[in-house]
Design a protein around this motif. Structure first.
Motif, short mmCIF file in Angstrom:
data_model
loop_
_atom_site.label_atom_id
_atom_site.label_comp_id
_atom_site.label_asym_id
_atom_site.label_seq_id
_atom_site.Cartn_x
_atom_site.Cartn_y
_atom_site.Cartn_z
N GLU A 181 -52.26 1.15 -28.38
CA GLU A 181 -52.01 0.30 -29.55
C GLU A 181 -50.87 0.94 -30.35
OE1 GLU A 181 -52.59 -2.20 -31.53
OE2 GLU A 181 -54.02 -3.36 -30.35
N LEU A 184 -49.51 4.73 -35.64
CA LEU A 184 -49.47 4.55 -37.08
C LEU A 184 -49.10 5.82 -37.84
CD1 LEU A 184 -52.69 2.41 -37.46
CD2 LEU A 184 -50.39 1.65 -37.02
N ASP A 496 -36.33 -2.74 -38.24
CA ASP A 496 -35.35 -3.26 -37.28
C ASP A 496 -35.34 -2.49 -35.97
OD1 ASP A 496 -33.97 -0.97 -37.76
OD2 ASP A 496 -32.33 -1.90 -38.85
N THR A 497 -36.36 -1.69 -35.72
CA THR A 497 -36.59 -0.95 -34.46
C THR A 497 -35.69 0.27 -34.26
OG1 THR A 497 -35.03 -2.05 -32.97
CG2 THR A 497 -37.09 -3.17 -33.35
N THR A 498 -34.78 0.54 -35.16
CA THR A 498 -33.91 1.69 -34.94
C THR A 498 -34.28 2.86 -35.84
OG1 THR A 498 -32.34 0.99 -36.61
CG2 THR A 498 -31.96 0.23 -34.38
N PRO A 514 -30.98 3.51 -31.38
CA PRO A 514 -31.85 2.43 -30.93
C PRO A 514 -32.72 2.93 -29.78
CG PRO A 514 -29.66 2.12 -30.05
CD PRO A 514 -29.61 3.37 -30.86
N ALA A 517 -38.80 -0.68 -28.93
CA ALA A 517 -38.78 -2.12 -28.70
C ALA A 517 -39.41 -2.87 -29.86
CB ALA A 517 -39.51 -2.45 -27.41
N ASP A 518 -39.92 -2.15 -30.84
CA ASP A 518 -40.54 -2.82 -31.97
C ASP A 518 -40.47 -1.94 -33.23
OD1 ASP A 518 -41.83 -4.82 -33.30
OD2 ASP A 518 -43.22 -5.20 -31.67
N GLY B 83 -53.82 -5.48 -33.28
CA GLY B 83 -52.73 -5.63 -34.26
C GLY B 83 -52.77 -4.60 -35.34
N ILE B 85 -51.88 -1.93 -38.05
CA ILE B 85 -50.74 -1.72 -38.94
C ILE B 85 -51.01 -0.46 -39.76
CG2 ILE B 85 -49.87 -4.07 -39.18
CD1 ILE B 85 -51.65 -4.32 -41.67
N LEU B 89 -49.06 -0.86 -45.05
CA LEU B 89 -48.86 -2.31 -44.93
C LEU B 89 -50.17 -3.07 -45.10
CD1 LEU B 89 -46.33 -2.61 -41.99
CD2 LEU B 89 -45.88 -2.78 -44.41
N GLU B 94 -48.92 -9.73 -44.77
CA GLU B 94 -47.75 -9.74 -43.90
C GLU B 94 -47.70 -11.04 -43.09
OE1 GLU B 94 -45.17 -7.26 -43.24
OE2 GLU B 94 -45.90 -7.16 -45.28
N ARG B 97 -45.42 -11.36 -37.02
CA ARG B 97 -44.15 -11.50 -36.35
C ARG B 97 -44.33 -10.98 -34.93
NH1 ARG B 97 -39.62 -9.17 -35.21
NH2 ARG B 97 -40.53 -7.14 -35.58
N THR B 98 -43.76 -11.66 -33.99
CA THR B 98 -43.96 -11.20 -32.61
C THR B 98 -43.01 -10.09 -32.27
OG1 THR B 98 -42.42 -12.87 -31.94
CG2 THR B 98 -44.76 -13.29 -31.53
N LYS B 99 -43.16 -9.66 -31.05
CA LYS B 99 -42.32 -8.58 -30.56
C LYS B 99 -40.87 -9.02 -30.53
CE LYS B 99 -44.96 -7.08 -27.03
NZ LYS B 99 -44.98 -6.77 -25.64
N VAL B 100 -40.04 -8.05 -30.46
CA VAL B 100 -38.61 -8.34 -30.34
C VAL B 100 -38.39 -9.07 -29.03
CG1 VAL B 100 -36.40 -7.26 -30.08
CG2 VAL B 100 -38.05 -6.33 -31.64
N VAL B 229 -34.85 -9.24 -34.35
CA VAL B 229 -33.91 -8.16 -34.23
C VAL B 229 -33.73 -7.79 -32.76
CG1 VAL B 229 -33.39 -5.84 -34.97
CG2 VAL B 229 -34.78 -7.28 -36.40
N THR B 230 -32.53 -7.47 -32.37
CA THR B 230 -32.32 -7.01 -30.99
C THR B 230 -32.74 -5.56 -30.87
OG1 THR B 230 -30.12 -6.20 -31.42
CG2 THR B 230 -30.30 -8.48 -30.72
N GLN B 231 -32.67 -5.04 -29.65
CA GLN B 231 -33.11 -3.67 -29.45
C GLN B 231 -32.22 -2.68 -30.16
OE1 GLN B 231 -34.31 -2.43 -25.56
NE2 GLN B 231 -36.29 -2.93 -26.38
N THR B 232 -30.99 -3.02 -30.38
CA THR B 232 -30.11 -2.09 -31.05
C THR B 232 -30.16 -2.25 -32.57
OG1 THR B 232 -28.36 -3.66 -30.64
CG2 THR B 232 -28.48 -1.77 -29.18
N GLY B 233 -31.07 -3.08 -33.03
CA GLY B 233 -31.23 -3.21 -34.46
C GLY B 233 -30.25 -4.15 -35.12
N LYS B 234 -29.78 -5.14 -34.39
CA LYS B 234 -28.92 -6.16 -35.00
C LYS B 234 -29.74 -7.42 -35.18
CE LYS B 234 -25.18 -3.69 -34.69
NZ LYS B 234 -25.02 -3.01 -33.42
N ILE B 235 -29.37 -8.20 -36.16
CA ILE B 235 -30.11 -9.43 -36.39
C ILE B 235 -29.68 -10.48 -35.38
CG2 ILE B 235 -30.45 -11.34 -37.99
CD1 ILE B 235 -30.27 -9.28 -40.22
#
Lengths: 546, 259
Positions: A181, A184, A496-498, A514, A517-518, B83, B85, B89, B94, B97-100, B229-235
């Motif tokens: 999971e 955290l 933003d995953t980074t 980067p 993945a999440d 799930g 968190i 949070l 909240e 939101r799903t995975k990237v 967001v993409t894997q490189t952190g761009k929207i």
């Protein structure tokens, strides 16, 4: 255009000369005797050199006179001061183009340091400061109101920098799978040799840092683990979670010590051990919970010694300070300071208009790492360790000062307090446009940063709370930040995953990392500076290094 | 004054029979027998009414028993939920939101190959007559080179009309759309998003260039609101979606996001 080019050329030349000059000035005093002896040498050569020098000086002076009207005076009267404002050495007249390197070497001779230590220099008073980066003249110019001229004495405040350097992390060395999971919480042990993570799969895992493999899986919790925390002597781990229990684990064997500590009526939000220099046994622990209380536990007998009641809402964060005070922040908008011995309310800090989310103490880093530092000393007894921890703590506390506390809130502001002295805040800091999720003091206590949901990180002065810089680059909420041990670098984890590494000196983004993945939920920089661990919603732990 | 109070009045004045408690206890005890007898022998509408009443009583009874059981049982810890968190949070309402979404490289490769796993794989072919209406022009209405598009279209912001003489295809303003209701298949939520363009209309390449939107059309939508967001952190701001309804019949565009 021509003028600019000329000036640049002149500056290049001058740097060489001026550096010689300054060193000459300093060394003249020390080496006068030696020079007297030198006169027995060939007089002719000396005379020639002097002539040349004089000519050069004349030329330079002419140049200065031309430029003075535009650029300001050519010489400044300066005086060094330490962070408390006490003067060091005499007032001296220096060339306005004196570089930072020369100033630092001058300061080192004033302070009579055997080894040359690095310092950062600031010009101005508390409200208006500018850092000396290139030369005195440049930083005087940076100040908004032209306060200083050739007539006034310019105070130069120096702050020591760390003797060692942490190399910035640049790459992911491994991705560790195992948790089923989201991760955290992550926490490095104070000596930087172990790593523990807490996850939503109800387990705590201990990882071997050197081989980057899993070491132990600790099962015992029945719900998400929110918080893991190594004891300051590195021997034990405390973990607390949604199942309302706190479990103490043996870090080496990976076993539960005693029974789980139960007594809270709702989930545990944070834990803090008693400072090592107060009690080298690492026996007592304070926990905060959603049930509006904090409890002090005896981890050996497993009994709650005291319950700190008084908050009227969810307690979000608790810190056991070095001055026998326990600080707790709550969603009832107050921060309370408790006497650690008696368990009674000592002070109530009011000011926030909404939930208080986070707290940070200026001595956090020293309390966490107790007797372990970059020198990697070896100790023969716990007494010695305790002694050294106390030494480090006293060093971290400034001479007259007390621990400073900073709090971040849902009302988008931060407050800086000195709870030992007064219940009034030193400063109220505004600027964020979203709630503040975390604040962290730098290991040397001179700065702190705040991570906010408005996607920015802000840097503030640790003494006065003055705003210094905003770091922007994340495109999602910034959840967590961590300082490197030398206070020169910062790493942040975001939605933003980074991960991003920031250079505190140049105030710039250094690396963008980067890989996850999440969302990145937890970040920690190991106290020895070698590695960074980040835990994410993608269930993976990543270890980053240089 | 009601006439039925005489019994109460009597008991008030004279008290109850001395064996009243015992008699009522016995009657209560025997009442089960009466119920059983009724349940067994009643017929017709009476049985129906009886059964209905009895059913209600039993529901009540079951609830009562359950409540008692819950009261007596020691509360066990609830099983953990999915799930997870972090503590900071919790209680923050909240938005789930799903995975990237799949990473950029994969996406680009897919785009090149032109292969997508689509929610709607096949569409009903449309005849030209259904698609276009011939518009007769000229003074004698002899010319028939103009076509009016009968379907919903997307027309970009920077579109300028050609002079009427050269305008072969007319896209009626009433059938022009700017927004689509896009469902995120993992989140199971729908957002009203702006259309960026028409990527492909399976009917023909001509329709894709004209921006005709029919069932099964791939459209590109602006998803910057969703915060992906993409894997490189761009929207991520542009994503493809497939139309699942017949927009010309429904008056709105419904689509599914391709993840």
């Amino acid at each position: 255009m021509e003028k600019v080019v000329k000036r640049a050329k002149v500056n290049e030349e001058d740097e060489v000369h001026t550096s010689e000059k300054v060193l000459d000035q300093v060394e003249k005093d020390h080496k006068q005797k030696a020079k007297n002896l030198d006169t027995t040498k060939d007089n002719n050569e000396d005379a020639k050199e002097e002539q040349k020098k004089e000519e050069q000086k004349k030329e330079e002076q002419n140049k200065y006179k031309e430029e003075e009207k535009e650029e300001g005076p050519s010489e400044y009267l300066i005086m060094f001061q330490n962070a408390e404002g006490e003067p060091v050495g005499d007032q001296i007249m220096l060339d306005s183009r004196t570089t930072k390197r020369n100033l630092v070497s001058l300061l080192n001779t004033f302070l009579e340091n055997e080894e040359k230590l690095p310092y950062s220099l600031y010009i101005g008073d508390e409200t208006n400061q500018s850092e000396v980066r290139s030369s005195i003249l440049d930083s005087v110019k940076e100040l908004p109101n032209a306060k200083y001229n050739a007539e006034t004495v310019i105070p130069i405040i120096y702050k020591p920098e760390a003797m060692f350097r942490v190399r910035p992390i640049t790459r992911a060395s491994t991705t560790l799978e195992g948790h089923t999971e989201a991760i955290l919480a992550t926490n490095f042990s104070p000596d930087g040799k172990n790593l523990a993570t807490g996850s939503g799969d109800c387990t705590v895992r201990i990882w071997d840092i050197f081989t980057e493999t899993p070491h132990h899986t600790l099962e015992g919790h029945t719900d998400w683990v929110f918080f893991v925390c190594f004891s300051p002597d590195c021997k034990r781990i405390a973990s607390g979670g949604k199942d309302k229990k706190i479990i103490i684990w043996d870090a080496k064997k990976g076993e539960m010590i005693n029974k789980p500590l139960s007594g809270h009526k709702d989930y545990i939000t944070s834990l803090s051990w008693e400072p090592f220099f107060k009690n080298s046994e690492c026996r007592y622990l304070v926990s905060s919970s959603k049930d509006q209380t904090c409890k002090i536990w005896d981890t050996i007998t497993g009994v709650p010694l005291k319950t700190l009641k008084g908050h009227t809402d969810h307690v979000t964060k608790v810190i056991w300070g070095g001055e026998d005070l326990i600080y707790s922040a709550s969603r009832d908008t107050t921060i309370k300071c408790w006497n650690a011995k008696k368990g009674k309310l000592a002070r109530e800090l009011k000011g926030h208009g909404h939930w208080v989310n986070t707290l940070a103490l200026s001595t956090d880093y020293v309390l966490r790492t107790s007797c372990f530092d970059h020198t990697q000393k070896e100790f023969s007894s716990t007494k010695e360790m305790k002694q050294y921890a106390l030494e480090r703590y006293n060093k971290a506390m400034s001479k007259k000062g007390h621990e400073r506390l900073v709090s971040g809130s849902d009302d988008y502001t931060l407050f800086l307090w000195e709870p030992y002295i007064s219940k009034k805040p030193i400063a109220r800091m505004t600027g964020h446009q979203q709630l503040i999720n975390q604040v962290v003091f730098s290991p040397d206590g001179q700065f702190f940063v705040s991570a906010s949901f408005d996607q920015s990180i802000k840097l503030w002065d640790g003494k006065s709370g003055k705003f210094m810089h905003t770091f922007r680059a994340h495109v999602g909420r910034v959840y967590q930040v961590a300082w490197s041990a030398d206070s020169r670098l910062l790493v942040s984890g975001s939605k933003d995953t980074t991960l991003k590494v920031w250079d505190m000196k140049r105030k710039k983004l250094m690396f963008d990392l980067p890989g996850h993945a999440d969302e990145v939920y937890a970040v920690d920089w190991s106290p020895d500076g070698e590695k960074v661990a980040s835990g994410s919603k993608d269930k993976r732990l990543r270890i980053w290094k240089n | 004054m009601p006439q039925g109070d005489y019994i109460e009045l009597h008991t008030k004045r004279n008290g109850r029979r001395l064996d009243h408690e015992e008699r009522s206890r016995k009657r209560e005890a025997r009442s089960k027998h009466l119920i059983a007898k009724n349940a067994k022998y009643l017929r017709g509408v009476k049985a129906k009414i009886f059964a209905k009443e009895r059913y209600k009583e039993k529901v009540e009874m079951r609830k009562m028993i359950k409540a008692h059981e819950e009261k007596d049982a020691t509360v066990k810890d609830k099983q953990k939920t999915d799930g997870a968190i972090p503590a900071y949070l919790m209680d923050r309402d909240e938005v789930n939101r799903t995975k990237v979404l799949s990473n950029m490289i994969k996406q680009k490769r897919k785009e090149k190959a032109g292969k997508w796993q689509l929610p709607l794989e096949k569409v009903k072919p449309m005849s030209e007559a259904e698609m276009f209406k011939v518009v007769k022009t000229g003074k004698r209405k002899r010319k028939a080179y103009k076509r009016m598009i009968n379907k919903v279209t997307f027309v970009g912001d920077n579109f300028t009309r050609k002079p009427p003489k050269f305008e072969r295809f007319i896209r009626p303003t009433g059938l022009r759309f700017k927004k689509a209701h896009v469902t995120h298949p993992e989140l199971k939520t729908t957002f009203c998003l702006e259309i960026i363009g028409v990527k492909k209309n399976p009917q023909s390449a001509l329709y894709s260039t004209l921006g005709v939107i029919t069932k099964g059309t791939l459209i590109e939508v602006n998803v910057s609101e969703l915060g992906l967001v993409t894997q490189t952190g761009k929207i991520v701001w542009g994503k493809y979606a497939q139309v699942t309804n017949n927009p010309e019949m429904d008056g709105c565009i419904n689509a599914v996001l391709l993840v």
